[in-house]
Design an enzyme around this catalytic site. Sequence first.
Site, short mmCIF file in Angstrom:
data_model
loop_
_atom_site.label_atom_id
_atom_site.label_comp_id
_atom_site.label_asym_id
_atom_site.label_seq_id
_atom_site.Cartn_x
_atom_site.Cartn_y
_atom_site.Cartn_z
N ASP A 22 15.92 8.30 18.15
CA ASP A 22 15.90 9.73 18.47
C ASP A 22 17.33 10.23 18.64
O ASP A 22 18.11 9.67 19.42
CB ASP A 22 15.12 9.94 19.79
CG ASP A 22 15.23 11.38 20.30
OD1 ASP A 22 15.08 11.57 21.52
OD2 ASP A 22 15.48 12.28 19.47
N ASP A 26 14.59 14.49 22.34
CA ASP A 26 13.22 14.97 22.66
C ASP A 26 12.24 13.81 22.80
O ASP A 26 11.04 14.01 22.95
CB ASP A 26 12.73 15.97 21.59
CG ASP A 26 12.53 15.31 20.22
OD1 ASP A 26 12.04 15.98 19.29
OD2 ASP A 26 12.87 14.10 20.10
N ASP A 30 13.90 10.70 14.77
CA ASP A 30 14.14 11.74 13.77
C ASP A 30 15.14 11.26 12.72
O ASP A 30 15.67 10.15 12.82
CB ASP A 30 14.65 13.00 14.47
CG ASP A 30 15.79 12.69 15.44
OD1 ASP A 30 15.78 13.24 16.56
OD2 ASP A 30 16.65 11.87 15.09
N ASP A 99 6.97 8.30 1.58
CA ASP A 99 5.56 7.98 1.76
C ASP A 99 4.74 9.11 1.11
O ASP A 99 4.91 10.28 1.47
CB ASP A 99 5.22 7.88 3.25
CG ASP A 99 4.10 6.88 3.53
OD1 ASP A 99 4.23 6.07 4.46
OD2 ASP A 99 3.10 6.91 2.78
N ASP A 207 -0.03 6.12 -0.06
CA ASP A 207 -1.00 5.93 1.01
C ASP A 207 -2.44 5.89 0.45
O ASP A 207 -2.85 6.81 -0.25
CB ASP A 207 -0.88 7.13 1.97
CG ASP A 207 -1.64 6.94 3.25
OD1 ASP A 207 -1.29 6.03 4.01
OD2 ASP A 207 -2.60 7.71 3.48
N GLU A 270 -0.68 1.45 -1.56
CA GLU A 270 -1.40 0.85 -0.44
C GLU A 270 -2.88 0.90 -0.78
O GLU A 270 -3.42 2.00 -1.01
CB GLU A 270 -1.15 1.61 0.86
CG GLU A 270 -1.79 0.92 2.06
CD GLU A 270 -2.27 1.84 3.16
OE1 GLU A 270 -2.52 3.03 2.89
OE2 GLU A 270 -2.37 1.39 4.30
N HIS A 342 3.17 -0.16 10.39
CA HIS A 342 2.84 0.74 11.50
C HIS A 342 1.36 0.75 11.84
O HIS A 342 0.93 1.40 12.80
CB HIS A 342 3.32 2.15 11.15
CG HIS A 342 2.61 2.71 9.98
ND1 HIS A 342 2.79 2.23 8.70
CD2 HIS A 342 1.67 3.67 9.88
CE1 HIS A 342 2.01 2.88 7.87
NE2 HIS A 342 1.31 3.76 8.56
N ASP A 343 0.56 0.05 11.01
CA ASP A 343 -0.89 -0.01 11.26
C ASP A 343 -1.34 -1.35 11.82
O ASP A 343 -2.51 -1.50 12.18
CB ASP A 343 -1.67 0.19 9.94
CG ASP A 343 -1.51 1.58 9.38
OD1 ASP A 343 -1.58 1.72 8.15
OD2 ASP A 343 -1.30 2.52 10.18
O1 TEU Z 1 -3.73 3.45 6.33
C1 TEU Z 1 -4.85 3.13 5.55
C2 TEU Z 1 -5.76 2.28 6.28
O2 TEU Z 1 -6.72 1.84 5.75
C3 TEU Z 1 -5.43 1.98 7.69
O3 TEU Z 1 -5.90 3.11 8.44
C4 TEU Z 1 -6.11 0.74 8.13
O4 TEU Z 1 -7.40 0.71 7.59
C5 TEU Z 1 -6.23 0.76 9.63
O5 TEU Z 1 -5.26 1.57 10.12
C6 TEU Z 1 -6.03 -0.65 10.14
O6 TEU Z 1 -7.30 -1.19 10.27
C7 TEU Z 1 -2.96 4.52 5.82
C8 TEU Z 1 -1.77 4.72 6.73
O7 TEU Z 1 -0.95 3.56 6.70
C9 TEU Z 1 -2.30 4.98 8.11
O8 TEU Z 1 -1.25 5.05 9.07
C10 TEU Z 1 -3.08 6.28 8.08
O9 TEU Z 1 -3.69 6.48 9.35
C11 TEU Z 1 -4.17 6.25 7.00
O10 TEU Z 1 -3.76 5.70 5.76
C12 TEU Z 1 -4.62 7.67 6.69
O11 TEU Z 1 -3.54 8.35 6.07
#
Ligand code: TEU
Length: 567
Positions: A22, A26, A30, A99, A207, A270, A342-343
Amino acid sequence: TADAPWWTRAVVYQVYPRSFMDSDGDGIGDLGGVLSRLDHLSDLGVDVLWLSPVYPSPQADNGYDISDYQDIDPLFGSLTQLDELIEALHSRGMKLLMDLVVNHTSDEHPWFRESRSSPASPRRDWYWWRPPRGGMAAGDPGAEPTNWQSFFSGPAWTLDPASGEYYLHLFDRKQPDLNWENPEVRQAVHAMMRWWLDRGVDGFRMDVINMISKVVADDGHLHDGPPLPGSSLGDGSGQFLCGPRIHEFLAEMHREVFAGRDGTFLTVGEMPGVTVEDAELFTDPARAEVDMVFQFEHVGLDHGARKWDIQPLRMRDLKASFGRWQAGLATSGWNSLYWDNHDQPRAVSRFGDDSPRYRRDSATCLATLLHLHRGTPYVYQGQEIGMANYPFQTLDDFSDLESLNHYVHAVSAGEEPAHVLAALRKMSRDNARTPVQWDASPSAGFTTGTPWLPVNPDHVEWNAERQRSDDTSVLAHYRRLIALRHENPVVALGDFHMLLPDHEQVYAFTRSLDGEVLLVACNLSRTPQPLADLLPQTTGAELVLGNLPVDDPAVLAPWEARVLRLP
Ligand code: TEU
């Protein structure tokens, strides 16, 4: 090997901007923050920066709900700063992937506002609008046009009372699916992609791009999926994963966006649910669809029916899965390699051992295993310093709608709250979204304000500054792994061969190119393993890279990974 595409030797670093750095106090990361930390990326040696969304968005899904594809949300900065980032990366010999989130937009995108305004709107057919299921009244339970469940719990359809019709959203109701059957939609997306390439962007991470083709009958009818256990909803994935026109749409996109451009671009799709067979087609260079895909098999091995039904990962399953993907894409096509993003929860906690004794060793062991496979490795912010899952206590600690929605639905379906919370602690995406730990100061050097998600208390010990000059650190090991790939064609291109397929503790394989053979042996356990007995060919071999000092050449110490050059 000379004519292999540049990205076969490249390493990609993913920045989730909200949590990276950041610069305006805030508490939300960013672009100014990203610009201020480019030395960290150069020092690491990565080649590409994949930037998670920074476009205007109501932030329902932290930016994966876009309301303007050709601008930057003031939360993150400005287009001018994005141009600065492109310039700064290029001047450092690095590239930028944006992305691309085009399976759906935000419900606040002008396209959707127009589409929802009236059934007669010229943009009505830019999204999936359908009347209530035959004969039922709008709003009745079960009147949704199909029984599909959303990835974020609940039905994948939401009623628009004004028109009495439902719109489709595979994710949140604030993320309506675009209708890719409509050529106007495809053309608008292609034009937007070209606009970003004209600005100097080097490619895209796409995505859930394998969801853009749905199975739809000539009369527009969409079909139910099989019922989900204990639910009134169904699994629609057979109707929208790798649908009938997916290859057509991706080939068209490649033709309309990339063809004729001089440049060295990278596209990674993805694709939840993609199989090796699908990926052989998607990544076959002759088909010009995408360069590589993110597959989900390995990050599904510790899932039951749902990601929340956690089961222990079995080593032989991991070897079988990675081995299948290595073999499937060995002669044409290409793998991406990842543990974290991030997921996903942090790999050192999920697949490694984040105890004080083994955290560093297991983080560097997992890194060695992944980076020595054939494919393009992706490093997720913080993974390079061994960041671990966050110690969530109560539901209030969580922020991610996927987690919060799951809790509400699971508990209202009768699941024990403490049990659901335990699953969230292990699997919530928030584990990957706590601020990057730059130093030991109160907010880990991430912000001078209050971070949007609390900093992990372990940042005092686990931070980049402390590791930067420590040659035994996780960071130093990642530096060496990335350099190894850059300097040795056998790492980027060598043939892969799995060894010890049934061994429960040791993961071993070879990489061979032009007579050079590397053997990689990783002990993913707390018990020493008899390397010389298991793999006699390693006796006397030259150590190319290890994550630990070698105490006994004949024994792999707990979480020890060795890269050996065979004579
Ligand atoms: O994620 C696709 C997705 O399938 C994930 O949501 C995954 O299934 C789950 O998060 C883990 O089990 C992409 C992006 O990476 C995610 O951050 C978004 O939330 C999603 O698509 C919708 O855009």
